[in-house]
Design a protein around this motif. Structure first.
Motif, PDB file in Angstrom:
ATOM      1  N   MET A   1      -0.432 -15.474  -1.212  1.00  0.00           N
ATOM      2  CA  MET A   1      -0.310 -14.024  -1.067  1.00  0.00           C
ATOM      3  C   MET A   1      -1.701 -13.446  -1.803  1.00  0.00           C
ATOM      4  N   LYS A   2      -2.328 -12.543  -1.194  1.00  0.00           N
ATOM      5  CA  LYS A   2      -3.704 -11.875  -1.511  1.00  0.00           C
ATOM      6  C   LYS A   2      -3.298 -10.502  -1.829  1.00  0.00           C
ATOM      7  N   SER A   3      -3.723 -10.043  -3.132  1.00  0.00           N
ATOM      8  CA  SER A   3      -3.449  -8.706  -3.293  1.00  0.00           C
ATOM      9  C   SER A   3      -4.604  -7.857  -2.837  1.00  0.00           C
TER      10      SER A   3
ATOM     11  N   SER B   1      -3.843  -2.831  -5.889  1.00  0.00           N
ATOM     12  CA  SER B   1      -2.597  -2.940  -7.073  1.00  0.00           C
ATOM     13  C   SER B   1      -2.171  -1.679  -7.251  1.00  0.00           C
TER      14      SER B   1
ATOM     15  N   LYS C   1       8.102  -2.767  -7.175  1.00  0.00           N
ATOM     16  CA  LYS C   1       6.527  -2.769  -7.731  1.00  0.00           C
ATOM     17  C   LYS C   1       5.627  -2.148  -6.786  1.00  0.00           C
ATOM     18  N   ASP C   2       4.691  -1.391  -7.183  1.00  0.00           N
ATOM     19  CA  ASP C   2       3.513  -1.077  -6.040  1.00  0.00           C
ATOM     20  C   ASP C   2       2.416  -1.862  -5.979  1.00  0.00           C
ATOM     21  N   GLU C   3       2.261  -2.439  -4.672  1.00  0.00           N
ATOM     22  CA  GLU C   3       1.406  -3.420  -4.228  1.00  0.00           C
ATOM     23  C   GLU C   3       1.069  -3.357  -3.054  1.00  0.00           C
TER      24      GLU C   3
ATOM     25  N   ALA D   1      -0.259  -6.389  -0.328  1.00  0.00           N
ATOM     26  CA  ALA D   1      -0.583  -7.801  -0.176  1.00  0.00           C
ATOM     27  C   ALA D   1      -0.796  -8.340   1.100  1.00  0.00           C
TER      28      ALA D   1
END
Length: 175
Positions: free
Chosen positions: A1-3, A6, A167-169, A171
């Motif tokens: 998993m690559k963000s 953010s 969460k807020d993200e 990916a």
């Protein structure tokens, strides 16, 4: 998993999108915002909230649209419908459709079909948090983009929303 984004970057991007929409429409009486169920609503709720924070007292006409039964893949699986809440006509209005990820364009095509049940808009624009370029099956392009990314077919973009996922993200996932 690559963000990709953010939580803080998502907040900044949402404020920017809200400003861009308002920049193009100083008189909001002729504009309506419509979030696409299910996941586009998280983005549209926050864009509307950002507009109200930045410009207290602004009048924003806002609705939510479920496109479940307008999709071309509804026959392949059992789908559970979400809520449509559009207590107004879009007749002659500028409509800004809001969704989290634009990939092949099928969701937006279905949204355009569903939207016609509420009137004939003067213009339809598209706002997305993530634009997966080079993947379209339909000639659909966003007017407002949080972030454009290039990805391959085996990758999936996942937007995590605090309200649903804790969460807020954004990916990029390998399938």
């Amino acid at each position: 998993m690559k963000s990709i984004l953010s939580g803080q970057q998502i907040s900044i991007t949402i404020r920017r999108l809200a400003h861009q929409i308002l920049e193009n429409e100083t008189d909001t009486s002729g504009t309506v915002l419509i979030g696409l169920q299910p996941r586009g609503v998280f983005l549209s709720d926050r864009i509307v909230e950002a507009m109200h924070q930045e410009f207290p007292g602004i009048n924003v006409t806002y609705g939510k649209l479920d496109i479940t039964f307008y999709r071309d893949d509804v026959r392949k699986a059992l789908h559970i419908a979400n809520e449509t809440d559009i207590p107004f006509s879009v007749e002659g209005k500028k409509v800004v459709l809001i969704d989290d990820v634009l990939y092949k364009g099928r969701t937006i095509r279905a949204a355009l079909d569903a939207l016609l049940a509420f009137g004939r808009p003067a213009k339809v624009e598209l706002c997305v948090l993530i634009d997966r370029r080079f993947s379209r099956e339909f000639p659909i392009q966003p007017n407002y983009v949080g972030k454009s990314i290039d990805s391959i077919v085996s990758q999936k973009v996942r937007v995590f929303w605090n309200e649903k996922d804790g969460k807020d993200e954004v990916a990029l996932l390998e399938e």
